[in-house]
Design a protein around this motif. Structure first.
Motif, PDB file in Angstrom:
ATOM      1  N   THR A  80     -64.479  72.811  20.843  1.00  0.00           N
ATOM      2  CA  THR A  80     -64.146  71.408  21.089  1.00  0.00           C
ATOM      3  C   THR A  80     -62.753  71.269  21.679  1.00  0.00           C
ATOM      4  O   THR A  80     -62.549  70.533  22.656  1.00  0.00           O
ATOM      5  CB  THR A  80     -64.274  70.585  19.794  1.00  0.00           C
ATOM      6  N   VAL A  81     -61.788  71.957  21.115  1.00  0.00           N
ATOM      7  CA  VAL A  81     -60.423  71.877  21.645  1.00  0.00           C
ATOM      8  C   VAL A  81     -60.397  72.363  23.093  1.00  0.00           C
ATOM      9  O   VAL A  81     -59.798  71.718  23.960  1.00  0.00           O
ATOM     10  CB  VAL A  81     -59.433  72.660  20.759  1.00  0.00           C
ATOM     11  N   HIS A  82     -61.077  73.467  23.363  1.00  0.00           N
ATOM     12  CA  HIS A  82     -61.059  74.023  24.712  1.00  0.00           C
ATOM     13  C   HIS A  82     -61.840  73.176  25.711  1.00  0.00           C
ATOM     14  O   HIS A  82     -61.451  73.092  26.880  1.00  0.00           O
ATOM     15  CB  HIS A  82     -61.579  75.466  24.707  1.00  0.00           C
ATOM     16  N   ARG A  83     -62.914  72.517  25.282  1.00  0.00           N
ATOM     17  CA  ARG A  83     -63.748  71.745  26.207  1.00  0.00           C
ATOM     18  C   ARG A  83     -63.404  70.261  26.262  1.00  0.00           C
ATOM     19  O   ARG A  83     -63.558  69.639  27.310  1.00  0.00           O
ATOM     20  CB  ARG A  83     -65.217  71.907  25.841  1.00  0.00           C
ATOM     21  N   VAL A  84     -62.964  69.682  25.161  1.00  0.00           N
ATOM     22  CA  VAL A  84     -62.723  68.240  25.120  1.00  0.00           C
ATOM     23  C   VAL A  84     -61.232  67.915  25.218  1.00  0.00           C
ATOM     24  O   VAL A  84     -60.819  67.114  26.054  1.00  0.00           O
ATOM     25  CB  VAL A  84     -63.338  67.608  23.844  1.00  0.00           C
ATOM     26  N   ASN A  85     -60.429  68.531  24.366  1.00  0.00           N
ATOM     27  CA  ASN A  85     -59.000  68.217  24.348  1.00  0.00           C
ATOM     28  C   ASN A  85     -58.274  68.744  25.579  1.00  0.00           C
ATOM     29  O   ASN A  85     -57.153  68.310  25.856  1.00  0.00           O
ATOM     30  CB  ASN A  85     -58.352  68.748  23.073  1.00  0.00           C
ATOM     31  N   SER A  86     -58.892  69.617  26.335  1.00  0.00           N
ATOM     32  CA  SER A  86     -58.248  70.167  27.529  1.00  0.00           C
ATOM     33  C   SER A  86     -57.993  69.109  28.598  1.00  0.00           C
ATOM     34  O   SER A  86     -57.192  69.333  29.500  1.00  0.00           O
ATOM     35  CB  SER A  86     -59.093  71.303  28.106  1.00  0.00           C
TER      36      SER A  86
ATOM     37  N   GLU B  95     -52.851  62.832  11.752  1.00  0.00           N
ATOM     38  CA  GLU B  95     -52.032  63.163  12.912  1.00  0.00           C
ATOM     39  C   GLU B  95     -53.011  63.390  14.054  1.00  0.00           C
ATOM     40  O   GLU B  95     -53.602  64.458  14.173  1.00  0.00           O
ATOM     41  CB  GLU B  95     -51.157  64.383  12.633  1.00  0.00           C
ATOM     42  N   ALA B  96     -53.209  62.355  14.835  1.00  0.00           N
ATOM     43  CA  ALA B  96     -54.242  62.349  15.869  1.00  0.00           C
ATOM     44  C   ALA B  96     -53.738  62.918  17.178  1.00  0.00           C
ATOM     45  O   ALA B  96     -52.615  62.650  17.602  1.00  0.00           O
ATOM     46  CB  ALA B  96     -54.738  60.914  16.095  1.00  0.00           C
ATOM     47  N   SER B  97     -54.606  63.658  17.824  1.00  0.00           N
ATOM     48  CA  SER B  97     -54.301  64.166  19.154  1.00  0.00           C
ATOM     49  C   SER B  97     -54.295  63.015  20.155  1.00  0.00           C
ATOM     50  O   SER B  97     -54.770  61.904  19.865  1.00  0.00           O
ATOM     51  CB  SER B  97     -55.356  65.200  19.571  1.00  0.00           C
ATOM     52  N   ILE B  98     -53.799  63.286  21.336  1.00  0.00           N
ATOM     53  CA  ILE B  98     -53.855  62.309  22.417  1.00  0.00           C
ATOM     54  C   ILE B  98     -55.318  61.908  22.651  1.00  0.00           C
ATOM     55  O   ILE B  98     -55.630  60.727  22.837  1.00  0.00           O
ATOM     56  CB  ILE B  98     -53.241  62.886  23.718  1.00  0.00           C
ATOM     57  N   THR B  99     -56.202  62.887  22.598  1.00  0.00           N
ATOM     58  CA  THR B  99     -57.624  62.665  22.846  1.00  0.00           C
ATOM     59  C   THR B  99     -58.251  61.776  21.772  1.00  0.00           C
ATOM     60  O   THR B  99     -59.052  60.890  22.078  1.00  0.00           O
ATOM     61  CB  THR B  99     -58.363  64.015  22.887  1.00  0.00           C
ATOM     62  N   ALA B 100     -57.899  61.999  20.512  1.00  0.00           N
ATOM     63  CA  ALA B 100     -58.523  61.283  19.393  1.00  0.00           C
ATOM     64  C   ALA B 100     -57.893  59.924  19.111  1.00  0.00           C
ATOM     65  O   ALA B 100     -58.505  59.090  18.442  1.00  0.00           O
ATOM     66  CB  ALA B 100     -58.458  62.149  18.136  1.00  0.00           C
ATOM     67  N   LYS B 101     -56.697  59.684  19.601  1.00  0.00           N
ATOM     68  CA  LYS B 101     -55.985  58.435  19.299  1.00  0.00           C
ATOM     69  C   LYS B 101     -56.817  57.182  19.586  1.00  0.00           C
ATOM     70  O   LYS B 101     -56.888  56.285  18.738  1.00  0.00           O
ATOM     71  CB  LYS B 101     -54.663  58.411  20.064  1.00  0.00           C
TER      72      LYS B 101
ATOM     73  N   ILE C 134     -61.054  52.060  15.164  1.00  0.00           N
ATOM     74  CA  ILE C 134     -61.583  51.816  13.817  1.00  0.00           C
ATOM     75  C   ILE C 134     -60.511  51.294  12.866  1.00  0.00           C
ATOM     76  O   ILE C 134     -60.742  51.212  11.667  1.00  0.00           O
ATOM     77  CB  ILE C 134     -62.275  53.060  13.239  1.00  0.00           C
ATOM     78  N   GLY C 135     -59.345  50.950  13.405  1.00  0.00           N
ATOM     79  CA  GLY C 135     -58.352  50.279  12.585  1.00  0.00           C
ATOM     80  C   GLY C 135     -57.112  51.064  12.210  1.00  0.00           C
ATOM     81  O   GLY C 135     -56.221  50.534  11.547  1.00  0.00           O
ATOM     82  N   PHE C 136     -57.005  52.314  12.621  1.00  0.00           N
ATOM     83  CA  PHE C 136     -55.774  53.056  12.383  1.00  0.00           C
ATOM     84  C   PHE C 136     -54.683  52.492  13.274  1.00  0.00           C
ATOM     85  O   PHE C 136     -54.962  52.050  14.393  1.00  0.00           O
ATOM     86  CB  PHE C 136     -55.947  54.547  12.716  1.00  0.00           C
ATOM     87  N   THR C 137     -53.452  52.513  12.804  1.00  0.00           N
ATOM     88  CA  THR C 137     -52.320  52.098  13.617  1.00  0.00           C
ATOM     89  C   THR C 137     -51.358  53.269  13.782  1.00  0.00           C
ATOM     90  O   THR C 137     -51.239  54.110  12.893  1.00  0.00           O
ATOM     91  CB  THR C 137     -51.564  50.909  12.982  1.00  0.00           C
ATOM     92  N   VAL C 138     -50.695  53.306  14.909  1.00  0.00           N
ATOM     93  CA  VAL C 138     -49.729  54.367  15.169  1.00  0.00           C
ATOM     94  C   VAL C 138     -48.463  54.075  14.385  1.00  0.00           C
ATOM     95  O   VAL C 138     -47.889  52.988  14.492  1.00  0.00           O
ATOM     96  CB  VAL C 138     -49.416  54.479  16.677  1.00  0.00           C
ATOM     97  N   VAL C 139     -48.039  55.046  13.605  1.00  0.00           N
ATOM     98  CA  VAL C 139     -46.771  54.962  12.880  1.00  0.00           C
ATOM     99  C   VAL C 139     -45.664  55.499  13.773  1.00  0.00           C
ATOM    100  O   VAL C 139     -44.610  54.898  13.896  1.00  0.00           O
ATOM    101  CB  VAL C 139     -46.837  55.746  11.550  1.00  0.00           C
ATOM    102  N   LYS C 140     -45.963  56.639  14.426  1.00  0.00           N
ATOM    103  CA  LYS C 140     -45.002  57.184  15.382  1.00  0.00           C
ATOM    104  C   LYS C 140     -45.645  58.260  16.241  1.00  0.00           C
ATOM    105  O   LYS C 140     -46.578  58.939  15.817  1.00  0.00           O
ATOM    106  CB  LYS C 140     -43.763  57.741  14.685  1.00  0.00           C
ATOM    107  N   LYS C 141     -45.147  58.366  17.463  1.00  0.00           N
ATOM    108  CA  LYS C 141     -45.501  59.465  18.358  1.00  0.00           C
ATOM    109  C   LYS C 141     -44.617  60.636  17.966  1.00  0.00           C
ATOM    110  O   LYS C 141     -43.428  60.456  17.687  1.00  0.00           O
ATOM    111  CB  LYS C 141     -45.245  59.059  19.807  1.00  0.00           C
ATOM    112  N   GLN C 142     -45.188  61.826  17.938  1.00  0.00           N
ATOM    113  CA  GLN C 142     -44.372  62.975  17.547  1.00  0.00           C
ATOM    114  C   GLN C 142     -44.667  64.192  18.420  1.00  0.00           C
ATOM    115  O   GLN C 142     -45.735  64.294  19.013  1.00  0.00           O
ATOM    116  CB  GLN C 142     -44.559  63.303  16.066  1.00  0.00           C
TER     117      GLN C 142
ATOM    118  N   LEU D 141     -46.626  70.276  21.225  1.00  0.00           N
ATOM    119  CA  LEU D 141     -47.809  69.425  21.392  1.00  0.00           C
ATOM    120  C   LEU D 141     -47.443  68.006  20.985  1.00  0.00           C
ATOM    121  O   LEU D 141     -46.709  67.808  20.020  1.00  0.00           O
ATOM    122  CB  LEU D 141     -48.959  69.888  20.487  1.00  0.00           C
ATOM    123  N   THR D 142     -47.992  67.037  21.676  1.00  0.00           N
ATOM    124  CA  THR D 142     -47.802  65.634  21.308  1.00  0.00           C
ATOM    125  C   THR D 142     -48.976  65.209  20.439  1.00  0.00           C
ATOM    126  O   THR D 142     -50.136  65.522  20.745  1.00  0.00           O
ATOM    127  CB  THR D 142     -47.749  64.740  22.556  1.00  0.00           C
ATOM    128  N   ASN D 143     -48.670  64.510  19.325  1.00  0.00           N
ATOM    129  CA  ASN D 143     -49.713  63.859  18.545  1.00  0.00           C
ATOM    130  C   ASN D 143     -49.149  62.568  17.977  1.00  0.00           C
ATOM    131  O   ASN D 143     -48.005  62.208  18.254  1.00  0.00           O
ATOM    132  CB  ASN D 143     -50.318  64.783  17.488  1.00  0.00           C
TER     133      ASN D 143
END
Length: 167
Positions: free
Chosen positions: A31-37, A125-131, A137-145, A154-156
């Motif tokens: 998944t990381v190699h095919r989707v998050n790429s 800690e969501a990836s750029i892809t999953a954000k 579904i209602g999660f809010t970003v607390v901070k970019k890291q 890596l950015t998440n």
């Protein structure tokens, strides 16, 4: 009770079993190699999902966690795990089963599991892809890291669902 739309009735969700560890590791890597790429460089992908991770070490990360797998027919379609304190560590859906409601079903099972010890919300800690999924579904970003993974940055996004703080 927490519920997300379920569009894949043919996909069964059940508790994680130790015998699922190898399939979960393979699904994670693929998944990381095919989707998050699409959102991360080749160096970042190889640092995040290297080939040298061994099953016993991977299996240890499921210990003392609430964990579920989604199975479509005889194939593993996804998995998720969360600490009893409410930190969603991993939520991965196979590249071949994206956008079928599986992530939502896994998350629903985690959130409805009565072993959680905290009512202060769910963190991840969501990836750029999953954000975008988590935001939908209602999660809010607390901070970019920026995090260091095997010497590669890596950015998440630290995210929160519900009340409380993510610190």
């Amino acid at each position: 009770m927490f519920t997300l739309a379920m569009t894949t009735p043919q996909t069964a969700v059940r508790p994680f079993l130790p015998s699922d560890a190898t399939a979960c590791l393979e699904l994670f890597r693929d998944t990381v190699h095919r989707v998050n790429s699409r959102d991360y460089s080749s160096a970042q992908i190889h640092a995040w999902a290297p080939l040298d991770v061994k099953v016993p070490g991977w299996m240890e990360r499921f210990e003392n966690r609430i964990a579920y797998v989604a199975v479509a027919g005889s194939s593993l379609a996804g998995f998720a795990d969360m600490t009893v304190e409410g930190h969603l560590d991993r939520l991965f859906v196979s590249a071949d089963h994206q956008r079928q409601g599986i992530a939502g079903r896994l998350l629903t099972h985690l959130l409805n599991d009565d072993r959680r010890t905290s009512d202060s919300g769910i963190t991840t800690e969501a990836s750029i892809t999953a954000k975008p999924f988590f935001e939908s579904i209602g999660f809010t970003v607390v901070k970019k890291q920026t995090v260091l993974c095997r010497g590669v940055e890596l950015t998440n996004f630290k995210m929160l669902l519900g009340r409380g703080t993510a610190d």
